[in-house]
Scaffold this motif. Structure first.
Motif, PDB file in Angstrom:
ATOM      1  N   GLY A   5       0.819  -1.212   0.000  1.00  0.00           N
ATOM      2  CA  GLY A   5       0.000   0.000   0.000  1.00  0.00           C
ATOM      3  C   GLY A   5       0.846   1.253   0.000  1.00  0.00           C
ATOM      4  N   MET A   6       1.968   1.217   0.752  1.00  0.00           N
ATOM      5  CA  MET A   6       2.864   2.370   0.807  1.00  0.00           C
ATOM      6  C   MET A   6       3.566   2.564  -0.531  1.00  0.00           C
ATOM      7  SD  MET A   6       6.061   3.094   3.419  1.00  0.00           S
ATOM      8  CE  MET A   6       4.964   3.061   4.845  1.00  0.00           C
ATOM      9  N   ILE A   7       3.991   1.452  -1.147  1.00  0.00           N
ATOM     10  CA  ILE A   7       4.645   1.528  -2.457  1.00  0.00           C
ATOM     11  C   ILE A   7       3.682   2.125  -3.485  1.00  0.00           C
ATOM     12  CG2 ILE A   7       5.647   0.184  -4.347  1.00  0.00           C
ATOM     13  CD1 ILE A   7       6.595  -1.842  -2.269  1.00  0.00           C
ATOM     14  N   ARG A   8       2.428   1.681  -3.431  1.00  0.00           N
ATOM     15  CA  ARG A   8       1.414   2.182  -4.357  1.00  0.00           C
ATOM     16  C   ARG A   8       1.208   3.685  -4.167  1.00  0.00           C
ATOM     17  NH1 ARG A   8      -4.471   2.420  -4.259  1.00  0.00           N
ATOM     18  NH2 ARG A   8      -5.324   2.164  -6.370  1.00  0.00           N
ATOM     19  N   THR A   9       1.203   4.127  -2.911  1.00  0.00           N
ATOM     20  CA  THR A   9       1.037   5.557  -2.627  1.00  0.00           C
ATOM     21  C   THR A   9       2.201   6.364  -3.177  1.00  0.00           C
ATOM     22  OG1 THR A   9      -0.251   5.107  -0.617  1.00  0.00           O
ATOM     23  CG2 THR A   9       0.786   7.272  -0.798  1.00  0.00           C
ATOM     24  N   ASP A  68     -10.593   4.113  -2.448  1.00  0.00           N
ATOM     25  CA  ASP A  68      -9.130   4.052  -2.373  1.00  0.00           C
ATOM     26  C   ASP A  68      -8.477   4.559  -3.656  1.00  0.00           C
ATOM     27  OD1 ASP A  68      -6.716   3.583  -1.124  1.00  0.00           O
ATOM     28  OD2 ASP A  68      -6.586   1.507  -1.805  1.00  0.00           O
ATOM     29  N   SER A  69      -9.007   5.662  -4.187  1.00  0.00           N
ATOM     30  CA  SER A  69      -8.447   6.244  -5.417  1.00  0.00           C
ATOM     31  C   SER A  69      -8.160   7.731  -5.235  1.00  0.00           C
ATOM     32  CB  SER A  69      -9.413   6.027  -6.586  1.00  0.00           C
ATOM     33  OG  SER A  69      -9.626   4.668  -6.840  1.00  0.00           O
ATOM     34  N   THR A  70      -7.712   8.098  -4.051  1.00  0.00           N
ATOM     35  CA  THR A  70      -7.456   9.508  -3.743  1.00  0.00           C
ATOM     36  C   THR A  70      -6.499  10.150  -4.730  1.00  0.00           C
ATOM     37  OG1 THR A  70      -7.828   9.112  -1.377  1.00  0.00           O
ATOM     38  CG2 THR A  70      -6.624  11.119  -1.983  1.00  0.00           C
ATOM     39  N   LEU A  71      -5.416   9.420  -5.071  1.00  0.00           N
ATOM     40  CA  LEU A  71      -4.399   9.993  -5.955  1.00  0.00           C
ATOM     41  C   LEU A  71      -4.872  10.101  -7.410  1.00  0.00           C
ATOM     42  CD1 LEU A  71      -1.267   8.242  -4.445  1.00  0.00           C
ATOM     43  CD2 LEU A  71      -1.888  10.654  -4.286  1.00  0.00           C
ATOM     44  N   LEU A 181       0.816   2.790 -14.971  1.00  0.00           N
ATOM     45  CA  LEU A 181       0.658   1.364 -15.256  1.00  0.00           C
ATOM     46  C   LEU A 181       1.074   0.540 -14.034  1.00  0.00           C
ATOM     47  CD1 LEU A 181       0.052  -0.877 -17.370  1.00  0.00           C
ATOM     48  CD2 LEU A 181       2.451  -0.733 -18.049  1.00  0.00           C
ATOM     49  N   ILE A 182       2.209   0.910 -13.451  1.00  0.00           N
ATOM     50  CA  ILE A 182       2.686   0.234 -12.241  1.00  0.00           C
ATOM     51  C   ILE A 182       1.684   0.423 -11.100  1.00  0.00           C
ATOM     52  CG2 ILE A 182       4.498   0.226 -10.461  1.00  0.00           C
ATOM     53  CD1 ILE A 182       6.470   1.072 -12.692  1.00  0.00           C
ATOM     54  N   TYR A 183       1.184   1.649 -10.975  1.00  0.00           N
ATOM     55  CA  TYR A 183       0.188   1.968  -9.944  1.00  0.00           C
ATOM     56  C   TYR A 183      -1.030   1.055 -10.065  1.00  0.00           C
ATOM     57  CZ  TYR A 183      -3.288   4.770  -7.370  1.00  0.00           C
ATOM     58  OH  TYR A 183      -4.273   5.197  -6.507  1.00  0.00           O
TER      59      TYR A 183
END
Length: 237
Positions: A5-9, A68-71, A181-183
């Protein structure tokens, strides 16, 4: 070991930064418009289209549509504000006929967006269904917006010149596609994966074309025209 989750953020924040740079890249074009007090031959279409695209993605990122799509909604919210400023400048410095056309397009976009929101909120009652419906709309919009880069790539191949395709814009588009894409893979989201996978591929093809035709480019020809053509492409995010 870092939490997924942190990596995704972190990846999402990097994506926000790159995307913000792309949204801001047309500033030289609008500085020129303000200085001349005229839109000249610049077209409002890319900016008006991106305005609606951002609005739909903001709606997609809402917790009652896709949790969970804040960004996703933060960067598209910023993009919506930026494109609103660009469109306002076009309205201020456009002649009457062009200004009327912009207002008509904006009215159509507003009506379409209102229908999308109302139908999803009233007809669908789960985030899964809303994600599916709004996600499909987002994918279609993004694919349609690749028409402009395809036109530029066709021009590069035809003229054997990369003057019409700024290197740093192509690189930024490629990196932007890769990061998002990674996200999308860190917490699988096909609606983000498909358009950004295509975006990364489009950016890669542009970089390959740049490497292929760089040596055959005659940089001294029609510099002013090239500058204008290049700048007007910068909003195609």
């Amino acid at each position: 070991m870092a939490h997924p989750g942190m990596i995704r953020t972190i990846v999402g924040i990097i994506g926000n930064i790159i995307s913000l740079g792309l949204f801001l890249s047309p500033i030289p074009t609008f500085m020129k418009i303000i200085k001349q007090k005229s839109v000249s031959d610049f077209k409002p279409d890319p900016y008006v289209a991106t305005l609606l695209n951002c609005a739909v993605w903001v709606f997609y990122g809402m917790p009652f549509v896709h949790p969970d799509s804040t960004l996703v909604w933060t960067i598209n919210g910023a993009g919506f504000i930026i494109e609103t400023v660009y469109t306002t400048i076009f309205i201020l410095y456009s002649p009457g006929s062009k200004r009327k056309r912009i207002f008509i397009i904006l009215a159509i976009e507003a009506a379409f967006f209102a229908v999308v929101v109302l139908v999803n909120m009233l007809a669908f009652h789960t985030t899964k269904t809303r994600t599916l419906v709004v996600g499909i709309i987002c994918i279609v919009f993004n694919i349609l917006m690749y028409a402009s880069p395809l036109t530029v790539m066709k021009m590069v191949i035809k003229t054997k010149s990369v003057k019409y395709m700024p290197f740093y814009l192509s690189l930024a588009n490629f990196l932007n596609g890769i990061v998002w894409l990674i996200y999308s893979l860190l917490k699988f989201d096909i609606n983000i994966l498909i358009p950004n996978g295509l975006g990364a591929l489009s950016g890669l093809v542009q970089l390959i074309l740049y490497a292929t035709f760089y040596k055959t480019t005659r940089w001294e020809d029609d510099d002013d025209d090239v500058k204008s053509r290049s700048e007007v492409q910068l909003s195609n995010v």
